[in-house]
Design an enzyme around this catalytic site. Structure first.
Site, PDB file in Angstrom:
ATOM      1  N   HIS A   1      -0.007   4.290  11.221  1.00  0.00           N
ATOM      2  CA  HIS A   1       0.590   5.615  11.392  1.00  0.00           C
ATOM      3  C   HIS A   1       0.417   6.094  12.831  1.00  0.00           C
ATOM      4  CE1 HIS A   1      -0.209   6.460   6.823  1.00  0.00           C
ATOM      5  NE2 HIS A   1       0.610   5.447   7.035  1.00  0.00           N
TER       6      HIS A   1
ATOM      7  N   HIS B   1       8.763   6.617   4.598  1.00  0.00           N
ATOM      8  CA  HIS B   1       7.410   6.270   5.031  1.00  0.00           C
ATOM      9  C   HIS B   1       7.301   4.783   5.363  1.00  0.00           C
ATOM     10  CE1 HIS B   1       3.154   6.655   5.678  1.00  0.00           C
ATOM     11  NE2 HIS B   1       3.034   5.499   5.053  1.00  0.00           N
TER      12      HIS B   1
ATOM     13  N   ASP C   1       5.977   3.049   8.774  1.00  0.00           N
ATOM     14  CA  ASP C   1       5.011   1.952   8.839  1.00  0.00           C
ATOM     15  C   ASP C   1       5.491   0.799   9.716  1.00  0.00           C
ATOM     16  OD1 ASP C   1       2.984   3.042   7.300  1.00  0.00           O
ATOM     17  OD2 ASP C   1       3.518   1.970   5.470  1.00  0.00           O
TER      18      ASP C   1
ATOM     19  N   HIS D   1       3.051  -4.800   5.636  1.00  0.00           N
ATOM     20  CA  HIS D   1       2.301  -5.025   6.868  1.00  0.00           C
ATOM     21  C   HIS D   1       2.212  -6.507   7.249  1.00  0.00           C
ATOM     22  CE1 HIS D   1       1.353  -0.840   6.692  1.00  0.00           C
ATOM     23  NE2 HIS D   1       0.757  -0.965   5.520  1.00  0.00           N
TER      24      HIS D   1
END
Length: 276
Positions: A78, A235, A239, A262
């Site tokens: 973030h 969101h 990311d 991720h």
């Protein structure tokens, strides 16, 4: 683009998502060296962690870095997302713990801190990552694609086998104006059935309805509801912008992400690094 740092030091104290401890964050301007995380609670000389794709590890639930001495910093995505959109390339990030404050689960607070500190443009330039031909990376049903594009555009789709959150798709030009309005307010989220597992594994100890959306069978537990109808996919966009910031360079491409996360984000950043 010119390299950038902050004009002034600035501090912020906030709870860390996973350990639930109060983190003292200090952002210190520097005119070179990239983005360096400095763990002031660890031995000097072994406590600095450089933002670099090769320093990433354990990408299951967040983007984390460590150095050769084992000093680590967790959940940086973030914060890095905010740094990307503000063009910050050189900064010392002092922490008294191993993670960034979660704030409200979005990047609004980090944007505010950067703007309050002010931005200093440096003399040296930073080269763009320019995608000149299509690049693909797939892992099962997760995909990231980069196409040539005169700018930075992001298309993202998510799909869950859930009674409330099923599929969402969003697309934005990644400009500072669009980011601050459409992406920065989007909060991190989890499903209610995950909470017991996370707590048992000493994760999300600082999590609450103040810093995350909790999804239940037929809606969300947060009394104020959602900030956007498609806040979840927004969101995820936040990311991936932060994850690709590990290159610490502006990106010129149309990025298309399908159910990414991720791990695949960071591997894709490593692919981008090889072509530039």
């Amino acid at each position: 683009m010119k390299r950038r740092t902050l004009k002034n030091e600035i501090t912020h104290d906030g709870v860390g998502l996973h350990k639930g401890e109060i983190i003292n964050l200090k952002l210190i301007p520097t005119k070179s060296g990239g983005i360096i995380f400095k763990r002031v609670d660890l031995e000097a000389g072994k406590n600095e962690i450089l933002l670099n794709p090769n320093n990433t590890f354990d990408l299951t639930r967040g983007t984390n870095l460590k150095n050769e001495y084992g000093a680590a910093v967790y959940t940086i995505e973030h914060f890095m997302s905010a740094l990307y959109v503000k063009g910050i390339t050189d900064l010392i990030v002092e922490l008294n713990g191993n993670e960034l404050p979660i704030c409200d689960g979005s990047t609004i607070k980090f944007i505010e801190l950067i703007e309050e500190a002010g931005i200093l443009e440096l003399e040296e330039e930073v080269s763009e990552v320019v995608v000149r031909e299509p690049i693909y990376l797939s892992k099962g049903d997760k995909h990231v694609i980069a196409l040539p594009y005169d700018g930075y555009k992001l298309t993202y789709t998510i799909k869950f086998d859930h009674t409330f959150l099923k599929s969402q798709l969003a697309e934005f030009e990644i400009t500072e104006e669009n980011y601050k309005k459409e992406i920065a307010p989007a909060r991190t989220f989890c499903f209610d059935y995950e909470i017991e597992y996370l707590k048992k594994n000493n994760l999300a100890l600082g999590g609450s309805l103040e810093n995350a959306i909790v999804i239940k069978k037929d809606g969300v537990l947060n009394p104020e509801g959602l900030r956007f109808e498609d806040e979840f996919v927004r969101h995820k966009m936040l990311d991936i912008i932060g994850d690709l910031k590990i290159l610490n360079r502006p990106i010129k491409a149309h990025i298309i992400a399908v159910k990414a996360g991720h791990l695949i984000d960071v591997e894709f950043a490593q692919l981008l690094a090889k072509i530039n």
